[in-house]
Design an enzyme around this catalytic site. Structure first.
Site, mmCIF file in Angstrom:
data_model
loop_
_atom_site.group_PDB
_atom_site.id
_atom_site.type_symbol
_atom_site.label_atom_id
_atom_site.label_comp_id
_atom_site.label_asym_id
_atom_site.label_seq_id
_atom_site.Cartn_x
_atom_site.Cartn_y
_atom_site.Cartn_z
ATOM 1 C CG HIS A 66 -2.019 -1.108 1.022
ATOM 2 N ND1 HIS A 66 -2.099 -2.133 1.510
ATOM 3 C CD2 HIS A 66 -3.003 -1.040 0.215
ATOM 4 C CE1 HIS A 66 -3.287 -2.945 1.108
ATOM 5 N NE2 HIS A 66 -3.742 -2.385 0.441
ATOM 6 C CG ASP B 130 -5.770 -1.400 -4.121
ATOM 7 O OD1 ASP B 130 -4.959 -2.305 -4.623
ATOM 8 O OD2 ASP B 130 -5.886 -1.414 -2.833
#
Length: 573
Positions: A313, A422
């Site tokens: 991330h 994402d």
């Protein structure tokens, strides 16, 4: 020969027709749902969802054709049809559980033999025999699909013969009437599957479908018991099936979870089928970690591990945020676990919009919407992991298909300083459109002129062509500067991302000009990020032959599927 010595009256014939056609419609709906159930489970077990679904549908259609031929072997249509429904209900209700049981046994045997021979804990027998047993067990859905298809295929010829027997003469439009009921029933079954059963636990869906088979069988037996041999035994069989239905409805899901847990190397602490995917959380203890390690799987594929998700991330969020001139408004497409959102909220943002399709997954990670509430221990664990990011006042969560929601944002003339995509890997045709030039063009229009966009882009090592295709597709969508970067994630191996800007400088140039990191990070530094843009010599030499992923082409999905099929074969050998 008719059911009575005299010709049946029109009223009696109408009564027979209503029963027989209704039964046929119900059975057609049940048959289609069984087909979907096995296809759905086969995709979950085999991993390749599209291939499994198409193969299962093809298998059952062929089997139904064979069943239609085999139906002529039965001289007594009444008895054959009555017993047939009991068999279909039994197989349909228990096949998923049976498949899960055999798979669980095949995966447990190596550990069992290791224990019997008192081998060290880190030594697990996994030779040729065990590997073959595991491979064969995973293709059991097709075996049961073949069996169910054979039985389902017998229904129409048998009920057509029964209807002619009732009328006592040849019926010119008999086949048309029966097939009409079959098609309508199948359509209703498809609607029930999509609207209700798709979000049910798979064993409950199988049990409720079988119940309709049982009810249809009982109705037929009640009306035509005089023409059915061993009718009393068949009645007892239906009563047993009803009892079995009750057991599977109440206990089937827990049995299924226990058996499915064998497929995961760690302890399963949560398992839930949402409308769109099967969500599993596992945990394992490590001497080097103060807290249990939590892994998230969607449809059997690892999405993150709490031990190293921060690396992933950070690599998704920080390069794009650093390359953006402003950080007021950020858009996240996907990221339903709230972990990318957590990292974005560390920056001085005014509003973060997150779009994800699965409301239950969002609720699992802290979004308060609807009646779904996860167990408190699971809820606390996940909220601690994502720092309650979805409950932040700056977070605006949209539940919907991002392909459509992006168009709505364009209609509202929205613009964002940073956009993060994402999404899961393009491992299913439905996801392919989210990696298309059409979609990226819409996203480009949402991006501010001095902003940056980052895209999760699968593995540059295991799926190189897919990785390169994503960048080429982003470039084809109109972005001026498109670069790719990579980093090693222990849980996944080498992983890659694509970053793009509309004007000015490429993202790496903007990062290079930064004197210090505006937001502290445990993992990334300026040098660490710039190093990730470096690839081996001649890595990009294939770019010229790589195709852009046009909307509807399926090119990226083909690249991805081919890459992992090759990888799977190499692993086996």
């Amino acid at each position: 020969m008719s059911l009575t010595n005299t010709s049946p009256s029109k009223a009696r014939l109408l009564g027979h027709d209503i029963l027989l056609i209704t039964v046929m419609a119900i059975l057609a709906g049940c048959g289609l749902i069984y087909e979907y159930l096995l296809s759905h489970y086969a995709g979950r077990v085999l991993g390749s969802v599209e291939s499994a679904i198409y193969a299962m549908i093809g298998t059952m259609i062929v089997a139904m054709g064979l069943g239609a031929f085999l139906a002529r072997w039965f001289k007594d249509a009444f008895t054959a049809f009555a017993w047939l429904e009991s068999i279909i209900a039994l197989v349909g209700m228990g096949c998923i559980l049976a498949i899960a049981g055999v798979i669980a046994v095949s995966y447990s045997l190596p550990h069992l033999f290791s224990s019997i021979f008192n081998l060290p804990p880190d030594v697990v027998l996994n030779g040729y025999v065990f590997q073959k047993l595991q491979e064969w067990s995973r293709f059991l859905p097709y075996v049961f699909g073949l069996i169910l298809g054979l039985f389902i295929g017998m229904e129409i010829p048998l009920i057509a013969r029964i209807r002619q027997h009732v009328y006592g003469r040849f019926l010119e439009n008999n086949a048309g009437t029966i097939y009409g009921a079959d098609y309508i029933g199948a359509g209703i079954g498809a609607a029930i599957w999509v609207s209700i059963m798709l979000s049910m636990p798979i064993m409950q869906a199988a049990a409720w479908t079988a119940l309709f088979n049982i009810i249809a069988g009982l109705a037929f037996l009640w009306r035509y018991h005089a023409h059915v041999r061993f009718a009393k035994a068949l009645l007892v069989c239906h009563i047993v099936l009803l009892a079995l239905f009750g057991f599977i409805l109440v206990l089937g899901s827990s049995w299924m979870n226990s058996l499915s847990n064998v497929l995961y190397k760690d302890k399963v602490i949560y398992s839930q089928a949402t409308k769109y995917q099967h969500v599993v959380l596992t945990e394992r203890l490590s001497k080097n970690q103060p807290e249990p390690i939590t892994d998230l799987y969607l449809n059997g594929r690892l999405q993150f591990s709490s031990i190293d998700e921060q690396i992933y991330h950070s690599m998704l969020v920080y390069p794009a945020m650093l390359a953006s001139n402003r950080h007021d408004r950020v858009l996240i497409i996907g990221g339903g676990d709230g972990l990318a959102l957590r990292d974005v909220l560390k920056w001085p943002v005014s509003e973060v919009t997150l779009i994800d399709l699965d409301a239950q997954l969002l609720n699992l990670f802290g979004h308060k919407d609807g009646d779904f509430t996860p167990p408190e221990p699971i809820n606390n664990r996940l909220l601690k992991l994502n720092n309650k990011s979805m409950q932040d006042s700056r977070a605006h969560i949209i539940v919907g298909d991002a392909f459509l929601e992006v168009e709505k944002l364009l209609d509202q003339s929205k613009q964002f300083d940073t956009i993060l995509i994402d999404l899961p890997d393009p491992n299913h045709p439905d996801l392919n459109k989210m990696y298309s030039d059409y979609f990226y063009n819409h996203v480009r229009q949402l991006l501010a002129p001095d902003g940056a966009m980052a895209v999760q882009s699968t593995s540059p090592y295991h799926a190189k062509k897919a990785f390169l295709s994503i960048a080429k597709t982003v470039k084809a969508a109109g972005f001026s500067y498109v670069e790719q970067y990579q980093q090693n994630i222990p849980s996944f191996g080498q992983w890659g991302w694509t970053i793009a800007t509309k004007m000015g400088q490429p993202a790496s140039g903007r990062i290079k000009n930064i004197s210090e990191m505006p937001v502290p990070s445990r993992w990334v530094s300026k040098e660490y990020l710039l190093a990730s843009f470096v690839f081996p010599n001649q890595y990009f030499e294939q770019v010229k032959i790589i195709e852009v992923n046009r909307l509807g082409s399926g090119q990226l999905y083909d690249y991805y599927r081919t890459a992992w099929q090759i990888e799977s074969e190499l692993y086996k050998n």
